[in-house]
Design a protein around this motif. Structure first.
Motif, PDB file in Angstrom:
ATOM      1  N   VAL A   1       5.276  -1.002   2.809  1.00 21.16           N
ATOM      2  CA  VAL A   1       4.399   0.125   2.502  1.00 21.16           C
ATOM      3  C   VAL A   1       5.248   1.356   2.223  1.00 21.16           C
ATOM      4  O   VAL A   1       6.436   1.406   2.548  1.00 21.16           O
ATOM      5  N   ARG A   2       4.595   2.350   1.633  1.00 16.01           N
ATOM      6  CA  ARG A   2       5.186   3.676   1.492  1.00 16.01           C
ATOM      7  C   ARG A   2       4.198   4.697   2.028  1.00 16.01           C
ATOM      8  O   ARG A   2       3.002   4.599   1.760  1.00 16.01           O
ATOM      9  N   GLY A   3       4.703   5.646   2.793  1.00 12.08           N
ATOM     10  CA  GLY A   3       3.832   6.641   3.399  1.00 12.08           C
ATOM     11  C   GLY A   3       3.995   8.006   2.754  1.00 12.08           C
ATOM     12  O   GLY A   3       5.089   8.379   2.316  1.00 12.08           O
TER      13      GLY A   3
ATOM     14  N   ILE B   1       8.975   4.140   8.694  1.00  7.55           N
ATOM     15  CA  ILE B   1       8.112   3.989   7.520  1.00  7.55           C
ATOM     16  C   ILE B   1       8.778   4.649   6.315  1.00  7.55           C
ATOM     17  O   ILE B   1       9.085   5.842   6.361  1.00  7.55           O
ATOM     18  N   PRO B   2       9.022   3.917   5.224  1.00  5.21           N
ATOM     19  CA  PRO B   2       9.588   4.533   4.015  1.00  5.21           C
ATOM     20  C   PRO B   2       8.611   5.575   3.460  1.00  5.21           C
ATOM     21  O   PRO B   2       7.399   5.344   3.408  1.00  5.21           O
ATOM     22  N   LEU B   3       9.141   6.719   3.036  1.00  5.97           N
ATOM     23  CA  LEU B   3       8.287   7.817   2.598  1.00  5.97           C
ATOM     24  C   LEU B   3       8.414   8.091   1.106  1.00  5.97           C
ATOM     25  O   LEU B   3       9.427   7.809   0.487  1.00  5.97           O
ATOM     26  N   THR B   4       7.353   8.658   0.549  1.00  8.44           N
ATOM     27  CA  THR B   4       7.339   9.077  -0.838  1.00  8.44           C
ATOM     28  C   THR B   4       6.477  10.330  -0.927  1.00  8.44           C
ATOM     29  O   THR B   4       6.131  10.928   0.093  1.00  8.44           O
ATOM     30  N   ASP B   5       6.106  10.747  -2.138  1.00  7.22           N
ATOM     31  CA  ASP B   5       5.198  11.882  -2.284  1.00  7.22           C
ATOM     32  C   ASP B   5       4.252  11.629  -3.444  1.00  7.22           C
ATOM     33  O   ASP B   5       4.410  10.672  -4.204  1.00  7.22           O
ATOM     34  N   LEU B   6       3.272  12.491  -3.595  1.00  5.27           N
ATOM     35  CA  LEU B   6       2.230  12.268  -4.597  1.00  5.27           C
ATOM     36  C   LEU B   6       2.782  12.220  -6.014  1.00  5.27           C
ATOM     37  O   LEU B   6       2.260  11.490  -6.865  1.00  5.27           O
ATOM     38  N   ASP B   7       3.820  12.993  -6.288  1.00  6.07           N
ATOM     39  CA  ASP B   7       4.384  13.034  -7.637  1.00  6.07           C
ATOM     40  C   ASP B   7       5.071  11.731  -8.025  1.00  6.07           C
ATOM     41  O   ASP B   7       5.278  11.462  -9.209  1.00  6.07           O
ATOM     42  N   ALA B   8       5.417  10.911  -7.035  1.00  8.58           N
ATOM     43  CA  ALA B   8       6.208   9.710  -7.306  1.00  8.58           C
ATOM     44  C   ALA B   8       5.384   8.429  -7.320  1.00  8.58           C
ATOM     45  O   ALA B   8       5.941   7.352  -7.504  1.00  8.58           O
TER      46      ALA B   8
ATOM     47  N   PHE C   1       0.810  -1.215   0.000  1.00  8.00           N
ATOM     48  CA  PHE C   1       0.000   0.000   0.000  1.00  8.00           C
ATOM     49  C   PHE C   1       0.846   1.270   0.000  1.00  8.00           C
ATOM     50  O   PHE C   1       1.933   1.314   0.585  1.00  8.00           O
ATOM     51  N   VAL C   2       0.318   2.302  -0.654  1.00  5.86           N
ATOM     52  CA  VAL C   2       0.753   3.685  -0.444  1.00  5.86           C
ATOM     53  C   VAL C   2      -0.264   4.292   0.513  1.00  5.86           C
ATOM     54  O   VAL C   2      -1.469   4.267   0.249  1.00  5.86           O
ATOM     55  N   VAL C   3       0.210   4.831   1.639  1.00  5.53           N
ATOM     56  CA  VAL C   3      -0.672   5.270   2.713  1.00  5.53           C
ATOM     57  C   VAL C   3      -0.474   6.755   3.000  1.00  5.53           C
ATOM     58  O   VAL C   3       0.652   7.219   3.218  1.00  5.53           O
ATOM     59  N   GLY C   4      -1.571   7.501   3.013  1.00  4.21           N
ATOM     60  CA  GLY C   4      -1.530   8.886   3.446  1.00  4.21           C
ATOM     61  C   GLY C   4      -1.490   8.947   4.960  1.00  4.21           C
ATOM     62  O   GLY C   4      -2.337   8.342   5.632  1.00  4.21           O
ATOM     63  N   LEU C   5      -0.508   9.649   5.495  1.00  2.00           N
ATOM     64  CA  LEU C   5      -0.292   9.716   6.940  1.00  2.00           C
ATOM     65  C   LEU C   5      -0.722  11.085   7.445  1.00  2.00           C
ATOM     66  O   LEU C   5      -0.055  12.091   7.210  1.00  2.00           O
TER      67      LEU C   5
ATOM     68  N   ALA D   1       1.650   2.284  14.849  1.00  2.00           N
ATOM     69  CA  ALA D   1       1.245   0.898  14.593  1.00  2.00           C
ATOM     70  C   ALA D   1       1.721   0.434  13.222  1.00  2.00           C
ATOM     71  O   ALA D   1       2.166  -0.716  13.057  1.00  2.00           O
ATOM     72  N   ILE D   2       1.657   1.308  12.233  1.00  2.00           N
ATOM     73  CA  ILE D   2       2.175   0.964  10.901  1.00  2.00           C
ATOM     74  C   ILE D   2       3.682   0.746  10.969  1.00  2.00           C
ATOM     75  O   ILE D   2       4.226  -0.166  10.337  1.00  2.00           O
ATOM     76  N   GLY D   3       4.360   1.565  11.740  1.00  2.00           N
ATOM     77  CA  GLY D   3       5.799   1.390  11.911  1.00  2.00           C
ATOM     78  C   GLY D   3       6.144   0.029  12.501  1.00  2.00           C
ATOM     79  O   GLY D   3       7.104  -0.619  12.068  1.00  2.00           O
ATOM     80  N   ARG D   4       5.353  -0.414  13.471  1.00  2.00           N
ATOM     81  CA  ARG D   4       5.600  -1.745  14.044  1.00  2.00           C
ATOM     82  C   ARG D   4       5.367  -2.836  13.005  1.00  2.00           C
ATOM     83  O   ARG D   4       6.101  -3.839  12.956  1.00  2.00           O
ATOM     84  N   ALA D   5       4.350  -2.639  12.157  1.00  2.00           N
ATOM     85  CA  ALA D   5       4.083  -3.629  11.097  1.00  2.00           C
ATOM     86  C   ALA D   5       5.214  -3.647  10.079  1.00  2.00           C
ATOM     87  O   ALA D   5       5.580  -4.710   9.555  1.00  2.00           O
ATOM     88  N   VAL D   6       5.790  -2.487   9.793  1.00  2.00           N
ATOM     89  CA  VAL D   6       6.940  -2.416   8.881  1.00  2.00           C
ATOM     90  C   VAL D   6       8.115  -3.191   9.480  1.00  2.00           C
ATOM     91  O   VAL D   6       8.823  -3.927   8.778  1.00  2.00           O
ATOM     92  N   ASP D   7       8.316  -3.046  10.775  1.00  2.00           N
ATOM     93  CA  ASP D   7       9.374  -3.809  11.447  1.00  2.00           C
ATOM     94  C   ASP D   7       9.159  -5.308  11.301  1.00  2.00           C
ATOM     95  O   ASP D   7      10.122  -6.083  11.245  1.00  2.00           O
ATOM     96  N   ASP D   8       7.890  -5.716  11.212  1.00  2.00           N
ATOM     97  CA  ASP D   8       7.560  -7.130  11.075  1.00  2.00           C
ATOM     98  C   ASP D   8       7.539  -7.604   9.625  1.00  2.00           C
ATOM     99  O   ASP D   8       7.186  -8.752   9.342  1.00  2.00           O
TER     100      ASP D   8
END
Length: 234
Positions: free
Chosen positions: A53-55, A71-78, A26-30, A42-49
């Motif tokens: 995802v990209r936030g 949490i790995p990050l991105t932006d709308l343009d990408a 998923f790409v997730v808006g934070l 909670a998403i960060g803990r799931a990433v550890d597991d």
């Protein structure tokens, strides 16, 4: 062991329940705020597991927390799209009216970026505790305005029946400056009978970057309680 207060526990339950909707890839808006922060953690803990995802953060605050929890990050343009956005609200209409699910956001002055990400998402869920639920929106509406236009725009808002106040910063002199470099007018309209109409009128005003009325945007609200989570779907 420290016991959580009811409101804190309710926020945590709502945020963690929303995080369970995040799927691999998923790409997730934070979003921004204290309840959304529980979802981000909670998403960060799931990433550890091992969850991939990209936030897309909606503010400096959410960006810093997402980086802190890995949490790995991105932006709308990408990205091609946003699968899910999770965000809080200052008020949520919870009743049998045409405005059911309408929101006021912007207490953290991040509503312009939040609206951009939330409306881009395939699904937008609100996280809240019961104190945010209301039969009718009545809090002042945050309106982000261009600095050079704030006095003129304030006059136009008064013509719409609002009482605008320039938001002052805390622990510093001067007004709040948004992440976009703009100012915020908190505009009291009293009880808002038709949020959609007011949203349209505010959007038409020159100098307005974005306002905090979110009408017809949310797909569901996760309401944390002392006993669990109640889901309102729209």
């Amino acid at each position: 062991m420290k016991t959580e207060g009811g409101s804190t526990a309710a926020k945590r339950r709502a945020g963690e329940r929303a995080a369970e909707a995040v799927e691999d890839g998923f790409v997730v808006g934070l979003g921004t705020g204290s309840t959304t922060a529980h979802a981000i953690r909670a998403i960060g803990r799931a990433v550890d597991d091992g969850l991939a995802v990209r936030g897309i953060p909606t503010s400096f605050q959410s960006r810093q927390l997402a980086l802190e929890v890995g949490i790995p990050l991105t932006d709308l343009d990408a990205v091609d799209g946003v699968d899910l956005a999770i965000d809080g609200a200052d008020q949520v209409v919870d009743g049998e009216t045409g405005a059911h699910g309408a929101l006021i956001k912007g207490g953290g002055a991040a509503h312009a970026r939040e609206k951009l990400v939330d409306t881009a998402a395939d699904r937008f869920v609100v996280v809240a505790d019961p104190s945010k639920l209301t039969d009718r929106l009545e809090r002042p509406v945050p309106v982000e305005v261009l600095p050079d236009a704030h006095t003129v725009t304030a006059d136009r808002i008064e013509e719409l029946g609002g009482d605008p106040t320039l938001r002052d910063a805390e622990r510093k002199d001067g007004p709040v400056v948004t992440d976009n470099g703009n100012l915020v007018l908190d505009c009291a309209f009293g009880p808002i009978d038709d949020p959609d109409e007011l949203a349209t009128r505010l959007s038409r005003l020159p100098g307005v970057v974005e306002h905090g009325l979110f009408v017809g945007v949310a797909d569901a609200t996760y309401v944390g309680t002392d006993d669990g989570v109640e889901v309102r779907r729209y």
